[in-house]
Design an enzyme around this catalytic site. Structure first.
Site, PDB file in Angstrom:
ATOM      1  N   ILE A 116      11.694 -25.156  57.703  1.00  0.00           N
ATOM      2  CA  ILE A 116      10.353 -25.624  58.581  1.00  0.00           C
ATOM      3  C   ILE A 116       9.304 -24.704  58.370  1.00  0.00           C
ATOM      4  O   ILE A 116       8.605 -25.015  59.253  1.00  0.00           O
ATOM      5  CB  ILE A 116      11.148 -25.896  59.871  1.00  0.00           C
ATOM      6  CG1 ILE A 116      11.359 -24.797  60.514  1.00  0.00           C
ATOM      7  CG2 ILE A 116      12.163 -26.859  59.919  1.00  0.00           C
ATOM      8  CD1 ILE A 116      11.747 -24.897  62.111  1.00  0.00           C
ATOM      9  N   ALA A 144      19.269 -18.922  59.647  1.00  0.00           N
ATOM     10  CA  ALA A 144      19.111 -17.784  58.898  1.00  0.00           C
ATOM     11  C   ALA A 144      20.650 -17.054  58.647  1.00  0.00           C
ATOM     12  O   ALA A 144      21.376 -16.757  57.760  1.00  0.00           O
ATOM     13  CB  ALA A 144      18.287 -16.637  59.345  1.00  0.00           C
ATOM     14  N   PRO A 203      11.606  -8.192  56.045  1.00  0.00           N
ATOM     15  CA  PRO A 203      10.556  -7.782  57.160  1.00  0.00           C
ATOM     16  C   PRO A 203       9.317  -8.671  56.831  1.00  0.00           C
ATOM     17  O   PRO A 203       8.619  -8.645  57.762  1.00  0.00           O
ATOM     18  CB  PRO A 203      10.334  -6.324  56.586  1.00  0.00           C
ATOM     19  CG  PRO A 203      11.726  -5.980  55.807  1.00  0.00           C
ATOM     20  CD  PRO A 203      12.112  -7.080  55.148  1.00  0.00           C
ATOM     21  N   GLN A 249       7.137 -14.508  61.389  1.00  0.00           N
ATOM     22  CA  GLN A 249       7.940 -15.128  62.638  1.00  0.00           C
ATOM     23  C   GLN A 249       7.214 -14.476  63.844  1.00  0.00           C
ATOM     24  O   GLN A 249       7.224 -15.244  64.744  1.00  0.00           O
ATOM     25  CB  GLN A 249       9.380 -15.147  62.429  1.00  0.00           C
ATOM     26  CG  GLN A 249       9.726 -16.168  61.502  1.00  0.00           C
ATOM     27  CD  GLN A 249       9.560 -17.574  61.943  1.00  0.00           C
ATOM     28  OE1 GLN A 249      10.332 -17.890  62.754  1.00  0.00           O
ATOM     29  NE2 GLN A 249       8.760 -18.263  61.500  1.00  0.00           N
ATOM     30  N   GLU A 275      12.883 -17.876  67.704  1.00  0.00           N
ATOM     31  CA  GLU A 275      12.278 -17.922  68.945  1.00  0.00           C
ATOM     32  C   GLU A 275      12.180 -16.732  70.032  1.00  0.00           C
ATOM     33  O   GLU A 275      11.144 -16.520  70.570  1.00  0.00           O
ATOM     34  CB  GLU A 275      13.658 -18.556  70.047  1.00  0.00           C
ATOM     35  CG  GLU A 275      14.960 -19.271  69.131  1.00  0.00           C
ATOM     36  CD  GLU A 275      14.171 -20.697  68.516  1.00  0.00           C
ATOM     37  OE1 GLU A 275      13.378 -21.399  69.196  1.00  0.00           O
ATOM     38  OE2 GLU A 275      14.546 -21.130  67.526  1.00  0.00           O
TER      39      GLU A 275
END
Length: 734
Positions: free
Chosen positions: A462, A506, A627, A633, A700
């Site tokens: 996504i 992941a 990394p 992210q 998250e």
């Protein structure tokens, strides 16, 4: 041997994305494609009396107008509309009957030869309604909220401990409805093959979830429906469930026996799920020395009239900080809106915002540094679930490294004590926490004699970099160069995968790749034993590895045979293995990722304009696969946290039950001018318990705690405590 895991690797799909080679759901073209446009309801509750499409049908190029009275057959049971992540209740059935459940609900679908014609004709469809009284204001429904099952077992007696505490804090914290605004709107292109079989190109976080959903609604054979989603332009939870556009696109394709495309407008995207509004009350009781004796966390959140969507917002309080007494209550209230849904960091983002704001207020009451209070209340065990230790928790080091990079020791504790010219400077901090989740998954690998491997799984990417980390893990596990790995994902015909969400993909798919790679290695070893004078005649699978295109002894690196030679002797040109991986929970450990956030704000003393000038995010999330993509992210989560703290709010005109700012111009999100210095630290954390590779998700955790750190910094700058998000300049001037 080159090791790819843990190295900063550019996205393997990056070239396709920046050159336009990557195709999204609305970019798959076929001859004779029909374009669809949704006609949306203009009332929030009631029923349709009459739909007049005659004027629309007279427009040249219009093919048909579908309504609940004129459409192909659909399933008539609730169960048929249940998807893999559906909450309890009666799922919404688009274009099923004349009932109106929310403003913006699809009531008709115009089909035309061109999109512009469909849009024009949609404006000519006239709908008459019988309206009923509606409610869209959670504060009006506050007293009607009903209690949900206890989210976690309370411990001790929080009420008594709070009453006896030396220092007490009580506060109510408010989070508004927030909407996902991914760059790619929801869209579906359904191709009709002439024999009734469909290929559905859909924006989704779970292709197999959508496939099962479509087959259930239309009573189709799974072999007749293929769902494909190779690239997704962001979703953040909005794509966990199949959205109504895919149902309508399939409905239209079956009605016309032609290929159909339906793309929702930005305004129509606001008729989908959202982060629910939340009212939270927190009570903290402590000793004068900063020992936390009592935590009470109550929350009221919202859902639709037809489904009960909720997450455990309150239990993070009893998880993060040591307290002998804790109590949680969670209530739900119904509104005439679509069902709320998961949005990045669901429950933790909102629950931790309230908790970390309350902890900052308690620190002020205790005259303690906010970081020092958190260290005094630090918990090495999950008190909510049997008082078990964490499989790993390096939060103390997050606090230390984050504070050092930020310069926290230079903070003057007094509000309004730090300045930069005409601006007040504030420094605030907060803690973040998320679950280290993992789910069963299946991976297939095809290894060819020329040293190329195809890795396949139905999971989605996504935008998080799943393509790349899958390739990295496979390259290491198979001992091949990264360029020799190709990834296939986002296709319902591939091996089983759940929806991508919760930061679990992941860890799940990476360990799944290792499981299947081990099976490949065992097959190569079996073939290698056929080689004359084989150095592996008596070797076990644990004694060999794949490295640099060879089968190599772990005991003696000089004992090796190339993969090509092994396969030549074995007379095979391809080895294929498909294996499933599941993750046992021993029940003896808690699995979580943690972070420490430090924020600097500058507030114009006269105008109250707020700027977030610096943020440091220190994250402990197990082994970091890449990394570079991991940094992106977390940085993206920080930017979203700025939006949550200062910008994002869905505004509803409760008289009409209609969203007033259903566009990017008026639903504010951070832009370049709002984002300044963001630093991300990955704190080393080894975890040999959570899964074999020691991976915890990052999607998250980057967001959780950011809004609280900014809110606490604003208090430190101004001396004004604002407990309802977003914090806008008018709230500082009240």
């Amino acid at each position: 041997m080159t090791s790819y895991i843990g190295t900063a690797t550019s996205r393997i799909d990056g070239h396709a994305k920046v050159t336009g080679g990557a195709k999204y759901a609305a970019e798959f073209n076929v001859p004779g494609l029909v374009h669809a446009f949704v006609v949306a309801s203009t009332i929030a509750k009631g029923r349709i009396l009459r739909i007049d499409a005659s004027e629309a049908l007279r427009v040249e190029g219009v093919i048909d107008v579908l309504t609940h009275e004129k459409r192909p057959r659909m399933a008539d049971t609730d169960q048929a509309y249940k998807d893999d992540v559906a909450p309890e209740g009666t799922p919404f059935r688009p274009l099923y009957d004349g009932r109106i459940l929310f403003n913006g609900q699809p009531v008709a679908l115009v089909l035309a030869e061109r999109w512009e014609i469909a849009r024009l004709a949609a404006s000519l469809v006239h709908v008459e309604y019988e309206q009923e009284a509606h409610v869209t204001d959670p504060y009006r429904q506050r007293e009607a909220a009903f209690v949900l099952p206890e989210p976690a077992k309370s411990r001790g007696n929080a009420a008594e401990a709070f009453a006896a505490a030396d220092v007490r804090h009580q506060g109510e914290y408010h989070v508004p409805i927030e909407h996902h605004n991914p760059m790619e709107p929801f869209a579906s292109t359904v191709t009709w093959d002439g024999g009734g079989k469909l290929t559905v190109y859909d924006k989704t976080q779970g292709v197999q979830n959508v496939q099962r959903y479509v087959c259930s609604i239309f009573d189709m054979n799974p072999d007749d429906v293929r769902v494909v989603s190779p690239f997704v332009g962001g979703a953040f939870g909005s794509g966990l469930r199949p959205q109504y556009q895919v149902v309508l696109a399939v409905l239209a394709a079956r009605a016309l026996e032609r290929s159909v495309r339906l793309v929702l407008t930005r305004q129509q995207m606001y008729s989908l799920g959202y982060r629910p509004a939340m009212i939270q009350r927190i009570e903290l009781g402590a000793t004068t020395g900063g020992t936390l004796n009592a935590i009470t966390h109550d929350a009221i959140t919202v859902t639709s009239q037809y489904e009960d969507f909720y997450r455990n917002e309150t239990t993070w309080s009893g998880l993060l900080y040591k307290s002998a007494n804790a109590q949680y209550t969670h209530k739900l209230t119904r509104l005439d809106l679509p069902t709320s849904c998961d949005m990045r960091g669901p429950s933790a983002t909102t629950g931790v915002y309230a908790l970390e704001s309350a902890m900052d207020e308690l620190a002020v009451a205790l005259s303690l540094d906010p970081l020092e209070l958190r260290l005094r209340c630090y918990s090495d065990r999950d008190q909510n679930n049997g008082d078990v230790p964490f499989s790993s928790k390096n939060l103390r080091e997050c606090y230390r490294q984050g504070a050092e990079m930020f310069g926290w020791e230079k903070r003057n504790r007094e509000p309004r004590s730090m300045r930069d010219g005409s601006e007040l400077v504030g420094w605030g901090m907060a803690t973040g926490v998320w679950e280290a989740l993992q789910v069963p998954i299946t991976v297939r690998i095809k290894l060819t004699a020329n040293g190329h491997a195809e890795v396949a799984c139905a999971t989605s990417d996504i935008g998080t970099g799943t393509y790349t980390i899958m390739a990295q893990v496979a390259a290491d596990a198979l001992g091949l160069p990264l360029d020799n790995i190709s990834i296939k994902l986002g296709d319902s015909t591939l091996p089983q995968s759940p929806v991508e969400g919760g930061s679990w993909i992941a860890a799940s798919v990476s360990n799944g790749i290792v499981t299947t790679s081990n099976a490949i290695r065992e097959e190569l070893l079996r073939l290698a034993k056929r080689v004359p004078d084989s150095p592996f005649a008596n070797a076990t699978s644990d004694e060999v590895a794949l490295a640099d295109g060879r089968l190599v002894s772990r005991l003696d690196a000089s004992r090796a045979i190339s993969i090509a030679d092994v396969m030549r002797v074995g007379a095979v040109d391809r080895i294929e293995q498909e294996k499933s991986t599941s993750f046992a929970n021993d029940g003896k450990h808690a699995h979580n990722a943690h972070s420490a956030l430090f924020a600097e704000v500058k507030v114009d003393e006269q105008l109250s304009v707020i700027r977030v000038t610096r943020i440091v995010s220190a994250v402990a999330a197990g082994r970091i696969l890449n990394p570079k993509t991991a940094h992106s992210q977390v940085m993206g989560g920080v930017v979203w946290g700025i939006g949550m703290a200062l910008h994002e709010e869905t505004l509803i005109d409760h008289k009409f039950g209609r969203i007033m700012n259903a566009n990017i111009a008026e639903y504010h999100v951070p832009v370049n001018a709002d984002v300044h210095d963001i630093k991300v630290i990955f704190v080393e954390e080894q975890d040999h318990i959570v899964n074999p590779l020691g991976i915890k998700g990052l999607g998250e955790i980057g967001l959780v705690g950011v809004a609280a750190a900014i809110a606490n910094a604003i208090y430190h700058a101004t001396g004004k405590r604002v407990r309802d998000l977003p914090i806008t300049l008018d709230k500082l001037q009240r």
